[in-house]
Design an enzyme around this catalytic site. Structure first.
Site: not given
Ligand code: PNS
Length: 163
Positions: A17, A41, A90, A128
């Site tokens: 990150h 989660k 990745r 993570s």
């Molecule tokens: O570190 P992560 O878990 O890959 O992050 C994912 C994240 C937080 C970027 C994604 O889940 C997100 O944008 N969540 C907010 C809710 C949202 O906008 N959902 C629709 C996205 S398609």
């Protein structure tokens, strides 16, 4: 030059990150790191802890802002007038999900573009979740996460933080 939006759960932040954020900071005027307050989660670390870890790991950069959001990313991006999301990729396994999210975000907010930075090979295996699993059983994660994160993991799991 616009600012980039780097969103994530960061539970906890890994060297992967930090690398993506550092590289974004070189290509954009600034980076808004957006920590999702309530990931799907149950997080190991609170929003405050995750924010503090990112602040500590990125304090050497002066064009970074750590913020938090809940709800849709597109709403946060609109509120802050940010037009570019930057994510790390990745492997091919990331691509499918990331593509889907990028296209959904573009559908919800036309013009919100997502750009991908390919992970450095040395961090491509990191996640993570895996870091938490390894740390939980006393495995060495000091080379995979910022120092403050290694300490926090050791404290949370009652293990040693050594390499
Ligand atoms: O570190 P992560 O878990 O890959 O992050 C994912 C994240 C937080 C970027 C994604 O889940 C997100 O944008 N969540 C907010 C809710 C949202 O906008 N959902 C629709 C996205 S398609």
């Amino acid at each position: 030059m616009p600012k980039a939006l780097c969103p994530g759960s960061f539970d906890p932040p890994t060297n992967g990150h930090i690398d993506v954020i550092e590289r974004s900071a070189r290509h954009f005027e600034g980076v808004v790191v957006a920590v999702i307050a309530n990931p799907s989660k149950q997080p190991l670390f609170s929003l405050e802890e995750r924010t503090e870890m990112l602040k500590e790991a990125l304090h050497h950069l002066d064009n970074i802002e750590i913020a938090s959001f809940d709800g849709l990313l597109v709403d946060f991006a609109k509120e802050r007038a940010l037009g570019v999301v930057v994510k790390g990729l990745r492997a091919v396994s990331d691509f499918e999900y990331e593509l889907q999210m990028a296209q959904m975000n573009d559908e919800l907010s036309p013009g919100l573009d997502t750009m991908f930075l390919t992970a450095k090979p040395e961090w491509a295996f990191l996640s993570s979740s895996l870091v938490k699993e390894v740390a939980k059983f006393g495995g060495a994660v000091a080379n995979m996460v910022p120092a403050g994160v290694a300490g926090a993991l050791a404290e949370r799991f009652g293990t040693a933080a050594g390499p």
